[in-house]
Design a protein around this motif. Structure first.
Motif, PDB file in Angstrom:
ATOM      1  N   ASP A 175     -27.625  26.076  20.088  1.00 34.66           N
ATOM      2  CA  ASP A 175     -27.952  25.171  21.190  1.00 34.66           C
ATOM      3  C   ASP A 175     -26.736  24.282  21.431  1.00 34.66           C
ATOM      4  OD1 ASP A 175     -28.885  23.271  22.966  1.00 34.66           O
ATOM      5  OD2 ASP A 175     -30.849  23.098  22.009  1.00 34.66           O
ATOM      6  N   THR A 176     -25.850  24.735  22.291  1.00 34.85           N
ATOM      7  CA  THR A 176     -24.596  24.008  22.521  1.00 34.85           C
ATOM      8  C   THR A 176     -24.822  22.701  23.276  1.00 34.85           C
ATOM      9  OG1 THR A 176     -24.195  25.326  24.513  1.00 34.85           O
ATOM     10  CG2 THR A 176     -23.190  26.097  22.463  1.00 34.85           C
ATOM     11  N   GLY A 177     -25.949  22.582  23.976  1.00 34.77           N
ATOM     12  CA  GLY A 177     -26.255  21.334  24.659  1.00 34.77           C
ATOM     13  C   GLY A 177     -26.401  20.187  23.678  1.00 34.77           C
ATOM     14  N   VAL A 178     -27.096  20.418  22.575  1.00 32.61           N
ATOM     15  CA  VAL A 178     -27.250  19.401  21.531  1.00 32.61           C
ATOM     16  C   VAL A 178     -25.885  19.039  20.947  1.00 32.61           C
ATOM     17  CG1 VAL A 178     -28.183  18.947  19.220  1.00 32.61           C
ATOM     18  CG2 VAL A 178     -29.614  20.055  20.959  1.00 32.61           C
ATOM     19  N   LEU A 179     -25.074  20.062  20.689  1.00 28.39           N
ATOM     20  CA  LEU A 179     -23.734  19.844  20.130  1.00 28.39           C
ATOM     21  C   LEU A 179     -22.876  18.980  21.047  1.00 28.39           C
ATOM     22  CD1 LEU A 179     -21.507  20.811  17.999  1.00 28.39           C
ATOM     23  CD2 LEU A 179     -20.978  22.584  19.679  1.00 28.39           C
ATOM     24  N   LEU A 180     -22.862  19.301  22.324  1.00 26.53           N
ATOM     25  CA  LEU A 180     -21.997  18.593  23.276  1.00 26.53           C
ATOM     26  C   LEU A 180     -22.534  17.206  23.619  1.00 26.53           C
ATOM     27  CD1 LEU A 180     -21.042  21.552  25.644  1.00 26.53           C
ATOM     28  CD2 LEU A 180     -19.564  20.418  23.971  1.00 26.53           C
ATOM     29  N   GLU A 181     -23.836  17.054  23.670  1.00 37.24           N
ATOM     30  CA  GLU A 181     -24.398  15.729  23.937  1.00 37.24           C
ATOM     31  C   GLU A 181     -24.043  14.767  22.807  1.00 37.24           C
ATOM     32  OE1 GLU A 181     -25.855  12.472  25.420  1.00 37.24           O
ATOM     33  OE2 GLU A 181     -25.655  14.316  26.562  1.00 37.24           O
ATOM     34  N   LYS A 182     -24.117  15.244  21.583  1.00 38.76           N
ATOM     35  CA  LYS A 182     -23.734  14.419  20.433  1.00 38.76           C
ATOM     36  C   LYS A 182     -22.254  14.061  20.511  1.00 38.76           C
ATOM     37  CE  LYS A 182     -23.913  14.402  15.356  1.00 38.76           C
ATOM     38  NZ  LYS A 182     -22.468  14.230  15.051  1.00 38.76           N
ATOM     39  N   ALA A 183     -21.425  15.044  20.888  1.00 40.73           N
ATOM     40  CA  ALA A 183     -19.985  14.797  21.005  1.00 40.73           C
ATOM     41  C   ALA A 183     -19.692  13.781  22.104  1.00 40.73           C
ATOM     42  CB  ALA A 183     -19.262  16.111  21.289  1.00 40.73           C
ATOM     43  N   ALA A 184     -20.380  13.909  23.244  1.00 39.88           N
ATOM     44  CA  ALA A 184     -20.176  12.968  24.342  1.00 39.88           C
ATOM     45  C   ALA A 184     -20.596  11.561  23.943  1.00 39.88           C
ATOM     46  CB  ALA A 184     -20.960  13.433  25.574  1.00 39.88           C
ATOM     47  N   ALA A 185     -21.715  11.458  23.238  1.00 42.39           N
ATOM     48  CA  ALA A 185     -22.203  10.151  22.801  1.00 42.39           C
ATOM     49  C   ALA A 185     -21.233   9.484  21.821  1.00 42.39           C
ATOM     50  CB  ALA A 185     -23.577  10.305  22.152  1.00 42.39           C
ATOM     51  N   GLU A 186     -20.496  10.298  21.084  1.00 45.64           N
ATOM     52  CA  GLU A 186     -19.522   9.780  20.115  1.00 45.64           C
ATOM     53  C   GLU A 186     -18.157   9.514  20.741  1.00 45.64           C
ATOM     54  OE1 GLU A 186     -19.518  12.763  17.105  1.00 45.64           O
ATOM     55  OE2 GLU A 186     -21.410  12.084  16.188  1.00 45.64           O
ATOM     56  N   GLY A 187     -18.039   9.760  22.055  1.00 48.76           N
ATOM     57  CA  GLY A 187     -16.781   9.505  22.741  1.00 48.76           C
ATOM     58  C   GLY A 187     -15.718  10.559  22.521  1.00 48.76           C
ATOM     59  N   LYS A 188     -16.117  11.768  22.153  1.00 47.78           N
ATOM     60  CA  LYS A 188     -15.151  12.847  21.950  1.00 47.78           C
ATOM     61  C   LYS A 188     -14.555  13.282  23.293  1.00 47.78           C
ATOM     62  CE  LYS A 188     -16.029  13.406  17.494  1.00 47.78           C
ATOM     63  NZ  LYS A 188     -15.019  13.142  16.438  1.00 47.78           N
ATOM     64  N   ASP A 189     -13.381  13.878  23.233  1.00 45.10           N
ATOM     65  CA  ASP A 189     -12.738  14.406  24.440  1.00 45.10           C
ATOM     66  C   ASP A 189     -13.224  15.825  24.696  1.00 45.10           C
ATOM     67  OD1 ASP A 189     -11.121  12.228  25.215  1.00 45.10           O
ATOM     68  OD2 ASP A 189      -9.694  12.680  23.630  1.00 45.10           O
ATOM     69  N   ILE A 190     -13.925  15.996  25.816  1.00 46.69           N
ATOM     70  CA  ILE A 190     -14.479  17.299  26.185  1.00 46.69           C
ATOM     71  C   ILE A 190     -13.824  17.758  27.476  1.00 46.69           C
ATOM     72  CG2 ILE A 190     -16.560  18.603  26.741  1.00 46.69           C
ATOM     73  CD1 ILE A 190     -18.176  16.511  25.222  1.00 46.69           C
ATOM     74  N   LEU A 191     -13.281  18.959  27.438  1.00 50.80           N
ATOM     75  CA  LEU A 191     -12.566  19.528  28.578  1.00 50.80           C
ATOM     76  C   LEU A 191     -13.387  20.680  29.131  1.00 50.80           C
ATOM     77  CD1 LEU A 191      -9.772  19.129  29.966  1.00 50.80           C
ATOM     78  CD2 LEU A 191      -8.857  20.827  28.375  1.00 50.80           C
ATOM     79  N   PHE A 192     -13.714  20.624  30.426  1.00 52.94           N
ATOM     80  CA  PHE A 192     -14.492  21.669  31.075  1.00 52.94           C
ATOM     81  C   PHE A 192     -13.554  22.571  31.864  1.00 52.94           C
ATOM     82  CE2 PHE A 192     -17.110  17.799  30.900  1.00 52.94           C
ATOM     83  CZ  PHE A 192     -18.139  18.249  30.077  1.00 52.94           C
TER      84      PHE A 192
END
Length: 430
Positions: free
Chosen positions: A207-224
């Motif tokens: 479930d990559t949505g859970v993974l990415l939501e946690k990363a976004a909440a932690e202020g990680k840099d996410i590149l689309f």
């Protein structure tokens, strides 16, 4: 920071190159739409890599790469791509590659149907220029609820999934037999294919949505990372000669699996000239003679990364680029392949279209585009190698004037300029 890298034009703008540069500071790189019907080419000190499904961030071993729920994934192609990357000493494991359980599976019968229909249409000259990789049919079945998602591969022993596969096979056989006169599929062969894919891909599916939501909440840099460009978007592109997915930045977080979020930065990528793979209206190829276009194609090695097909080419199109910029709402613009123009004495630029004798500056996405003729302005070339330029002031004056004229025409500044194919051959415009 949530950053989307998107195409301003028809695709093949050099997004992979820009994603590769930005991946140096990213924690996650996410593909959010499309399938293996286009490719991103990245040149590093390890060699030249052509990526169809894997995000360009896979070339940075510390980055976690995600294939999002908005994608359609051909497992056969993905497995081949993983094996090829490993052969080239690129690290790929379940730790740095995650596949969304909600992504749509592109099945072998999707590819088969794509080939059959394109062949049928080609007999009457009405083919769409499909890559014949089954993408449109996988997306079509996604919306008709007649295919599988990647997470279904984890539950093939479930009676629910078994019944679902039987329903899908029955539905497909009606088309394959009655429309195309083909031999029917069997439930057993489809199930065996699914089991083979599950055995290989099971460790990557989550479930990559859970993974990415946690990363976004932690202020990680996410590149689309987008595939293709605005003019191939299913809603805003040159329909029906489009892709089957949404290529615009606004869809990035939806296709990635975190719909409550939105991109905080959008980097739009466009070439210093125009290229197009596939069918459909393409005004730019009318703006210069065949000799100029042939020289451009050879200089830029303009052949499709996924298909090897010669790309249709032409001068920079300001009308199309303004529209693409509007669709993407890009705050930053990266201009690629400026070096390809270095050998030209004169360089045409499209400043407007003339339709039925009337000058227009807005891009039409209807039948008027077929009738459009380019209004061209000629600019002076610079006739020298610019691959060593690392600062704005290193560029020849005419190269600067070319960039500045493009900025005027699109009404937006350019922040990054690619001056060569290698990883370090670019400059930031100050």
């Amino acid at each position: 920071m949530l950053t989307a890298v998107t195409g301003i034009n028809w695709g093949d703008e050099g997004k992979g190159r820009v994603v590769d540069l930005l991946s140096e500071h990213a924690d996650y790189v996410v593909r959010y739409q499309g399938g293996n019907n286009a490719g991103h080419t990245v040149v590093t000190d390890k060699g030249k890599f052509v990526l169809n499904l894997l995000p360009s961030g896979i070339l940075h071993p510390e980055v976690v790469c995600v294939l999002g729920n908005g994608m359609v994934i051909d497992p056969d192609h993905l497995r081949h791509e993983i094996e090829m990357m490993r052969y080239m000493n690129v690290k790929i494991s379940p730790e740095n590659l995650k596949i969304s359980e909600k992504a749509t599976v592109c099945m072998p019968f999707h590819v088969r149907q794509d080939v059959l229909e394109e062949e049928r249409l080609s007999k009457t000259g009405e083919a769409f220029g499909s890559t014949k990789r089954g993408i449109a049919y996988a997306y079509g079945d996604k919306y008709m609820k007649k295919t599988l998602r990647m997470g279904d591969l984890l539950y093939l022993d479930s009676e629910v999934i078994k019944k679902r596969i039987a329903m899908i096979v029955e539905s497909k056989n009606l088309i394959l037999e009655k429309v195309y006169g083909q031999k029917p599929l069997s439930v057993e062969e489809v199930m065996d294919w699914c089991k083979g894919q599950a055995e290989f891909l099971k460790p990557y599916i989550t479930d990559t949505g859970v993974l990415l939501e946690k990363a976004a909440a932690e202020g990680k840099d996410i590149l689309f990372e987008a595939q293709l460009g605005a003019l191939r978007d299913i809603d805003y592109g040159i329909y029906p000669y489009t892709s089957s997915s949404s290529t615009i930045a606004a869809y990035a977080t939806i296709g990635a699996g975190i719909p409550k979020r939105k991109p905080e930065r959008v980097v739009g990528v466009m070439k210093a000239y125009s290229t197009c793979v596939g069918e459909g209206p393409f005004v730019a190829e009318k703006a210069a003679d065949g000799e100029w276009n042939d020289k451009l194609r050879k200089a830029g090695n303009e052949f499709g990364a996924a298909t090897g097909r010669p790309r249709r080419v032409g001068p920079f199109d300001a009308v199309a680029s303004r529209y693409g910029l509007q669709c993407q709402n890009a705050g930053d613009i990266a201009l690629t392949k400026l070096d390809v123009l270095s050998s030209f004495e004169k360089i045409p630029v499209i400043t407007g279209y003339r339709v039925n004798g009337k000058l227009i500056t807005d891009f039409p996405t209807n039948v008027l585009l077929d009738a459009a003729k380019p209004e061209v302005e000629m600019l002076d070339g610079w006739n020298c190698d610019i691959s060593s330029c690392r600062n704005w002031n290193d560029l020849p004056e005419n190269a600067k004037k070319y960039i500045e004229r493009i900025e005027e025409l699109i009404g937006h500044s350019i922040y990054l300029v690619s001056t060569g194919a290698k990883r370090d051959e670019y400059l930031l415009k100050e």
